[in-house]
Design a protein around this motif. Structure first.
Motif, PDB file in Angstrom:
ATOM      1  N   HIS A  83       0.869  -1.176   0.000  1.00  0.00           N
ATOM      2  CA  HIS A  83       0.000   0.000   0.000  1.00  0.00           C
ATOM      3  C   HIS A  83       0.906   1.227   0.000  1.00  0.00           C
ATOM      4  O   HIS A  83       1.202   1.787   1.078  1.00  0.00           O
ATOM      5  CB  HIS A  83      -0.912  -0.002   1.230  1.00  0.00           C
ATOM      6  CG  HIS A  83      -1.970  -1.057   1.215  1.00  0.00           C
ATOM      7  ND1 HIS A  83      -3.175  -0.904   0.589  1.00  0.00           N
ATOM      8  CD2 HIS A  83      -1.983  -2.305   1.766  1.00  0.00           C
ATOM      9  CE1 HIS A  83      -3.907  -1.998   0.750  1.00  0.00           C
ATOM     10  NE2 HIS A  83      -3.193  -2.869   1.458  1.00  0.00           N
ATOM     11  N   THR A 114       2.368   1.288  12.458  1.00  0.00           N
ATOM     12  CA  THR A 114       3.240   2.464  12.366  1.00  0.00           C
ATOM     13  C   THR A 114       4.291   2.350  13.455  1.00  0.00           C
ATOM     14  O   THR A 114       4.049   1.747  14.509  1.00  0.00           O
ATOM     15  CB  THR A 114       2.450   3.779  12.561  1.00  0.00           C
ATOM     16  OG1 THR A 114       1.925   3.817  13.901  1.00  0.00           O
ATOM     17  CG2 THR A 114       1.317   3.899  11.560  1.00  0.00           C
ATOM     18  N   VAL A 168       2.840   0.839   3.862  1.00  0.00           N
ATOM     19  CA  VAL A 168       2.833  -0.452   4.550  1.00  0.00           C
ATOM     20  C   VAL A 168       2.495  -1.554   3.552  1.00  0.00           C
ATOM     21  O   VAL A 168       2.015  -1.287   2.444  1.00  0.00           O
ATOM     22  CB  VAL A 168       1.803  -0.492   5.707  1.00  0.00           C
ATOM     23  CG1 VAL A 168       2.161   0.531   6.762  1.00  0.00           C
ATOM     24  CG2 VAL A 168       0.382  -0.284   5.202  1.00  0.00           C
ATOM     25  N   THR A 197      -0.583  -6.128   9.106  1.00  0.00           N
ATOM     26  CA  THR A 197       0.108  -5.112   8.318  1.00  0.00           C
ATOM     27  C   THR A 197       1.490  -4.884   8.894  1.00  0.00           C
ATOM     28  O   THR A 197       1.741  -5.156  10.079  1.00  0.00           O
ATOM     29  CB  THR A 197      -0.663  -3.781   8.308  1.00  0.00           C
ATOM     30  OG1 THR A 197      -0.837  -3.334   9.667  1.00  0.00           O
ATOM     31  CG2 THR A 197      -2.021  -3.930   7.644  1.00  0.00           C
ATOM     32  N   SER A 211      -9.621  -2.564   8.143  1.00  0.00           N
ATOM     33  CA  SER A 211      -8.931  -2.198   6.896  1.00  0.00           C
ATOM     34  C   SER A 211      -7.689  -1.373   7.213  1.00  0.00           C
ATOM     35  O   SER A 211      -7.652  -0.630   8.207  1.00  0.00           O
ATOM     36  CB  SER A 211      -9.869  -1.398   5.996  1.00  0.00           C
ATOM     37  OG  SER A 211     -10.097  -0.116   6.541  1.00  0.00           O
ATOM     38  N   PRO A 212      -6.632  -1.483   6.382  1.00  0.00           N
ATOM     39  CA  PRO A 212      -5.415  -0.691   6.601  1.00  0.00           C
ATOM     40  C   PRO A 212      -5.690   0.811   6.615  1.00  0.00           C
ATOM     41  O   PRO A 212      -4.975   1.561   7.284  1.00  0.00           O
ATOM     42  CB  PRO A 212      -4.525  -1.098   5.429  1.00  0.00           C
ATOM     43  CG  PRO A 212      -5.005  -2.436   5.014  1.00  0.00           C
ATOM     44  CD  PRO A 212      -6.487  -2.412   5.236  1.00  0.00           C
ATOM     45  N   ALA A 213      -6.723   1.251   5.882  1.00  0.00           N
ATOM     46  CA  ALA A 213      -7.033   2.684   5.880  1.00  0.00           C
ATOM     47  C   ALA A 213      -7.480   3.153   7.263  1.00  0.00           C
ATOM     48  O   ALA A 213      -7.248   4.303   7.650  1.00  0.00           O
ATOM     49  CB  ALA A 213      -8.123   2.976   4.850  1.00  0.00           C
ATOM     50  N   GLU A 214      -8.144   2.266   8.030  1.00  0.00           N
ATOM     51  CA  GLU A 214      -8.601   2.633   9.366  1.00  0.00           C
ATOM     52  C   GLU A 214      -7.511   2.445  10.416  1.00  0.00           C
ATOM     53  O   GLU A 214      -7.390   3.237  11.347  1.00  0.00           O
ATOM     54  CB  GLU A 214      -9.812   1.786   9.747  1.00  0.00           C
ATOM     55  CG  GLU A 214     -11.038   2.015   8.884  1.00  0.00           C
ATOM     56  CD  GLU A 214     -12.176   1.106   9.300  1.00  0.00           C
ATOM     57  OE1 GLU A 214     -12.947   1.511  10.191  1.00  0.00           O
ATOM     58  OE2 GLU A 214     -12.283  -0.002   8.741  1.00  0.00           O
ATOM     59  N   HIS A 241      -3.343   0.632  10.733  1.00  0.00           N
ATOM     60  CA  HIS A 241      -2.248  -0.183  10.214  1.00  0.00           C
ATOM     61  C   HIS A 241      -1.022   0.051  11.084  1.00  0.00           C
ATOM     62  O   HIS A 241      -0.993   0.953  11.933  1.00  0.00           O
ATOM     63  CB  HIS A 241      -1.946   0.166   8.751  1.00  0.00           C
ATOM     64  CG  HIS A 241      -1.580   1.620   8.531  1.00  0.00           C
ATOM     65  ND1 HIS A 241      -0.327   2.112   8.760  1.00  0.00           N
ATOM     66  CD2 HIS A 241      -2.340   2.682   8.132  1.00  0.00           C
ATOM     67  CE1 HIS A 241      -0.287   3.402   8.493  1.00  0.00           C
ATOM     68  NE2 HIS A 241      -1.511   3.790   8.116  1.00  0.00           N
ATOM     69  N   GLU A 268       0.466   4.285  -0.708  1.00  0.00           N
ATOM     70  CA  GLU A 268      -0.109   5.505  -0.140  1.00  0.00           C
ATOM     71  C   GLU A 268      -0.045   5.513   1.385  1.00  0.00           C
ATOM     72  O   GLU A 268      -0.065   6.583   2.022  1.00  0.00           O
ATOM     73  CB  GLU A 268      -1.568   5.662  -0.594  1.00  0.00           C
ATOM     74  CG  GLU A 268      -2.569   4.712   0.034  1.00  0.00           C
ATOM     75  CD  GLU A 268      -2.560   3.310  -0.549  1.00  0.00           C
ATOM     76  OE1 GLU A 268      -3.409   2.492  -0.143  1.00  0.00           O
ATOM     77  OE2 GLU A 268      -1.685   3.035  -1.411  1.00  0.00           O
ATOM     78  N   LEU A 269       0.045   4.312   2.004  1.00  0.00           N
ATOM     79  CA  LEU A 269       0.128   4.217   3.455  1.00  0.00           C
ATOM     80  C   LEU A 269       1.533   3.883   3.930  1.00  0.00           C
ATOM     81  O   LEU A 269       1.826   3.992   5.123  1.00  0.00           O
ATOM     82  CB  LEU A 269      -0.841   3.143   3.968  1.00  0.00           C
ATOM     83  CG  LEU A 269      -2.324   3.328   3.633  1.00  0.00           C
ATOM     84  CD1 LEU A 269      -3.125   2.114   4.104  1.00  0.00           C
ATOM     85  CD2 LEU A 269      -2.858   4.595   4.293  1.00  0.00           C
ATOM     86  N   GLU A 319       0.376  -5.460   3.402  1.00  0.00           N
ATOM     87  CA  GLU A 319      -0.732  -6.139   4.075  1.00  0.00           C
ATOM     88  C   GLU A 319      -0.763  -7.605   3.660  1.00  0.00           C
ATOM     89  O   GLU A 319      -0.565  -7.928   2.484  1.00  0.00           O
ATOM     90  CB  GLU A 319      -2.062  -5.467   3.721  1.00  0.00           C
ATOM     91  CG  GLU A 319      -3.276  -6.174   4.302  1.00  0.00           C
ATOM     92  CD  GLU A 319      -4.589  -5.668   3.704  1.00  0.00           C
ATOM     93  OE1 GLU A 319      -5.658  -6.044   4.237  1.00  0.00           O
ATOM     94  OE2 GLU A 319      -4.547  -4.932   2.692  1.00  0.00           O
TER      95      GLU A 319
END
Length: 535
Positions: free
Chosen positions: A119, A199, A124, A138, A192-195, A197, A121-122, A126
């Motif tokens: 991903h 770090t 990371v 993740t 979901s990774p968007a919510e 993940h 954009e993040l 998954e």
């Protein structure tokens, strides 16, 4: 300090009269010569003294009774809370043991390869095996991953054996997860990774800073919080335990528990005052009137459930630890509450009767709740068989009965054949359904005297009491036949069991017999499965 009197009305009258007569220099014979008005004054004085003493004694008795009632309810709340917290700690311990056990075994041949998706954009990657796992995994770092990290991820996925039933049966559990020092996290339920993940900021979490290898050399379980859950599940506290393989620190397994559930526990029963849970640094965790962040309390702490201590403001406190020197249950009774409640209770007997009725009802509820909590600590939630704790407790009783009645005992260790293949082919949901169905079939085949347990994973164990040793084989074959009534739900194909059966020696420790039965189980596997090997 309160005084408590048990007063006989006739004795009180005589004592009061003697006091008045002594002050006046009169005798009982002189009393008969007193004028009617003086007699009335004397009677009024005696009655007044009687009322004062009686009211004082009644009020003091209600003070004592009120405190005793608070102590009883506090004991019940403490026991219920302790059992509940112990259940959460056991869950974390099971997660720890599952992960370490799988990690030390390594990646088993035939394990599904890891499919990782970037991903960008993040920042990371998954794990993509969504349908096969209970949570989301993740992490950060370059791909492909080192073999050691892949091995650790496979070990983390073994946590599903504890995560799946915990999420199904325990609404109070907000999250279960494993955070690795190798820059990844496995968390359940799925998100979901968007919510959420992985770090690097997770390494600044309180549980990691306090429970890591540098700050926690004793490798104890740590309790942190409360804090607001980043995924919107309200206020939670974290139970976390470091994971080591030998001396190698791998990461931490953790469970996030909703504070709302702890609030419900502090509200069980009826007692004047307020019960609260506080941490070792006096931070408020839960209270009857609702959680308020940032509140610090400084109550006098005691290890005795019924020892009242007075605070600096004059309030009375009960306290006892739930987790030794980490989590305390306390109860505060203010002076105003104490005196107001005692005065109210003294109004009439009818109110006392109502109060006793309410306490009796709540005590029954407490007993039922405690019985259920106790059952959950001794029974495997998926199969309804005993867990290891329940097995050894019941086995101790069964062995004592067998010795008294001169019965023989046998140990039967059983394992589902090709269970890993079932999980890999049909998924863990089907595997759990097989375990649940098998547990029911084997329990139905047990006699009342048998002690039946899910030993772990797909292994089961049974302690059998026998009039005749030669009957052991019949019992073992009956269990094997009962197991074949279990069907895989997707294609209705039967499952089979392999087992090892030994007779417990008269002075042999149970653990040794279990090891011998386990060795014979291994022989059954080697010789083709679906059989019982007798020792």
């Amino acid at each position: 300090m309160f005084l408590y009197w048990h007063i006989n009305l006739r004795d009180l009258y005589y004592l009061s009269s003697w006091a008045l007569l002594d002050q006046s220099g009169l005798s009982w014979s002189h009393c008969m010569l007193i004028e009617p008005r003086q007699r009335v004054l004397l009677l009024v004085s005696v009655l007044a003294m009687f009322c004062i003493i009686t009211c004082t004694a009644t009020f003091a008795r209600h003070l004592w009774k009120l405190k005793a009632e608070v102590e009883t309810t506090f004991k019940s709340r403490h026991e219920l809370t302790r059992q509940f917290v112990a259940l959460q700690r056991d869950r974390v311990l099971v997660m720890h043991n599952l992960l370490v056990g799988r990690y030390e075994v390594g990646v088993e041949p035939g394990s599904r390869p890891l499919t990782l998706k970037q991903h960008p954009e993040l920042g990371v990657w998954e794990l993509q095996q969504h349908n096969a796992i209970a949570g989301s995994l993740t992490g950060m770092g370059e791909l492909p991953l080192p073999l050691q990290v892949e091995r650790e991820i496979h070990a983390a996925l073994a946590l599903d054996a504890q995560i799946t039933p915990a999420l199904e049966l325990a609404e109070e559990v907000a999250w279960l997860y494993y955070q690795s020092r190798h820059n990844f996290i496995y968390i359940a339920p799925k998100i979901s990774p968007a919510e959420f993940h992985f770090t690097p900021e997770l390494y600044n979490s309180g549980y990691w800073l306090e429970g890591g290898e540098q700050t926690n050399p004793s490798r104890r379980l740590v309790l942190k919080g409360p804090y607001k859950d980043m995924a919107g599940k309200g206020w939670v506290i974290t139970f976390a335990r470091p994971v080591y393989s030998g001396d190698e620190f791998l990461g931490m397994v953790a469970l996030d528990l909703s504070v709302n559930t702890l609030e419900h526990l502090t509200n069980v029963g009826t007692a004047t005052g307020e019960s609260m849970l506080i941490s070792e640094n006096d931070r408020l965790i839960a209270r009857q009137s609702g959680f308020a962040p940032g509140v610090l309390l400084h109550p006098p702490l005691s290890t005795s459930l019924t020892e009242w201590d007075k605070g600096k403001d004059g309030d009375l406190w009960l306290s006892s630890w739930v987790i030794d020197d980490e989590l305390w249950l306390v109860h505060r009774l203010t002076r105003a509450q104490l005196w107001r409640a005692a005065a109210r209770d003294s109004v009439g007997v009818w109110f006392v009767v109502v109060l006793i009725t309410i306490l009796a009802i709540m005590s029954l509820r407490l007993q039922r709740t405690l019985a259920e909590v106790t059952r959950l600590t001794r029974v495997d939630p998926l199969t309804q068989a005993f867990n290891r704790r329940g097995f050894f407790e019941s086995a101790e009783v069964a062995m004592a009965v067998a010795k008294r009645q001169q019965l023989s005992l046998a140990v039967l260790m059983m394992d589902i054949d090709h269970f890993k293949k079932i999980n890999d082919t049909y998924g863990h949901a089907v595997g759990d359904a097989v375990l649940k169905q098998l547990g029911a079939n084997l329990l139905n085949a047990c006699r009342p005297s048998d002690v039946f347990c899910r030993w772990g994973g797909e292994e089961f164990i049974m302690l059998i009491a026998l009039d005749k040793v030669e009957n052991a084989r019949d019992v073992a074959e009956r269990m094997r036949s009962a197991a074949q009534r279990t069907r895989i739900t997707t294609d209705n194909s039967p499952i089979t069991l392999s087992g090892g059966l030994v007779i417990l020696g008269s002075e042999e420790p149970l653990e040794e017999a279990i090891n011998r039965a386990d060795a014979l189980l291994y022989e059954s596997k080697q010789e083709g499965r679906n059989r019982i090997t007798y020792g």
